[in-house]
Design a protein around this motif. Structure first.
Motif, mmCIF file in Angstrom:
data_model
loop_
_atom_site.group_PDB
_atom_site.id
_atom_site.type_symbol
_atom_site.label_atom_id
_atom_site.label_comp_id
_atom_site.label_asym_id
_atom_site.label_seq_id
_atom_site.Cartn_x
_atom_site.Cartn_y
_atom_site.Cartn_z
ATOM 1 N N TRP A 31 0.827 -1.210 0.000
ATOM 2 C CA TRP A 31 0.000 0.000 0.000
ATOM 3 C C TRP A 31 0.856 1.252 0.000
ATOM 4 N N ARG A 32 2.168 1.098 0.189
ATOM 5 C CA ARG A 32 3.078 2.243 0.185
ATOM 6 C C ARG A 32 3.637 2.531 -1.204
ATOM 7 N N ALA A 74 -4.145 4.243 4.238
ATOM 8 C CA ALA A 74 -3.579 4.404 2.901
ATOM 9 C C ALA A 74 -4.331 5.468 2.115
ATOM 10 N N GLU A 82 -7.199 1.080 -3.716
ATOM 11 C CA GLU A 82 -7.259 0.992 -2.263
ATOM 12 C C GLU A 82 -8.705 0.759 -1.823
ATOM 13 N N ASN A 98 -6.141 0.115 5.051
ATOM 14 C CA ASN A 98 -6.583 0.737 3.810
ATOM 15 C C ASN A 98 -7.127 2.137 4.046
#
Length: 274
Positions: free
Chosen positions: A41-42, A257, A267, A254
């Motif tokens: 997610w990065r 994120a 996402e 999420n």
């Protein structure tokens, strides 16, 4: 209000299908693309940064625990701890395969998930809550004060098998980009059922543990069926709770994120909408 009613109607319409999918432990594929399973997610941070070390750790610990197993080698797979260790090995292996295919550009572009992505997702759904269960069950029940049986004479290996395992799966959970869903709860439960049936078959066949006891774990002793069924039921409920916790952590991940990243594509997690 109209939107809420629409969602409620959609939920009612899909309820029979979702119930069937849950009971059969089928994967619920919605807006999922293969790309989600091969990235973090990065953004630019590759999952290889944690999946490769987890894989190497699992190989090392399998080798170590096999070499220093406290009983005959053929009894190594009697214990859920070692089943969980093999799960981590397989989950990280397929996670690496998916990531490498993404890096090489060989993942399909459509929303259909290839078999190796689906295999990784099922292994992930099982491995994470099972790792949490193994750690908590071991320290709270098997190694509680007053217990005499020592399942890991080496203290460092003990922590590796029953502590670090959960830590590594927590890293996998926190850093991955793909969703966890409530409807997948039966996947870890069916895995636990397979192990339970194994203990029943082992007991019926007259199998003994390394110390000559007619059980694998003293709290799962089929010579005391009522007591064992109570323990098994509570453990199953706790495993389901671990899955719910996993879904909650994934949803929180999420949410973070979406707040932190400018690019919010991919996402999406509908874990709590099913």
């Amino acid at each position: 209000m109209e939107m809420k009613m629409t969602k409620l109607e959609k939920w009612k319409e899909e309820a029979p299908t979702n119930c069937y999918a849950c009971c059969t432990a089928a994967l619920k594929e919605e807006n999922d693309t293969p790309d989600q399973f091969g990235r973090s997610w990065r953004g630019r941070l590759s999952p290889l940064f944690w999946r490769v070390p987890i894989f190497v750790w699992s190989v090392a610990i399998i080798s170590w625990s096999t070499a220093y197993f406290w009983g005959p080698r053929e009894m190594f797979l009697l214990y859920m701890t070692h089943w969980g260790l093999i799960l981590i090995f397989l989950e990280s292996l397929f996670g690496i395969i998916v990531t490498v295919k993404k890096i090489n550009g060989s993942l399909p572009d459509d929303k259909g998930l290839p078999w190796y992505v689906r295999t990784y997702w099922v292994l992930y759904n099982i491995t994470v809550p099972v790792a949490f269960l193994i750690t908590l069950f071991y320290w709270a029940v098997l190694r509680a004060p007053g217990k005499k049986i020592n399942y890991a004479p080496n203290p460092i290996l003990d922590v590796m098998l029953h502590g670090v395992n959960s830590g590594l799966m927590f890293v996998e959970l926190m850093m991955s980009a793909h969703p966890s869903r409530l409807l997948h709860v039966m996947q870890p439960l069916y895995f636990a059922l397979a192990y339970l049936l194994f203990t029943v078959a082992y007991y019926i066949s007259g199998g003994l543990d390394p110390w000559g006891n007619a059980f694998i774990y003293p709290v799962i002793n089929w010579a005391k069926p009522i007591q064992t069924l109570v323990v098994v039921t509570l453990t199953a409920l706790f495993l389901a709770l671990m899955h719910i916790l996993t879904v909650g952590v994934a949803a929180a991940r999420n949410f973070i994120a979406r707040k932190c990243l400018k690019d919010k594509s991919g996402e999406y997690n509908d874990a709590f909408e099913a």
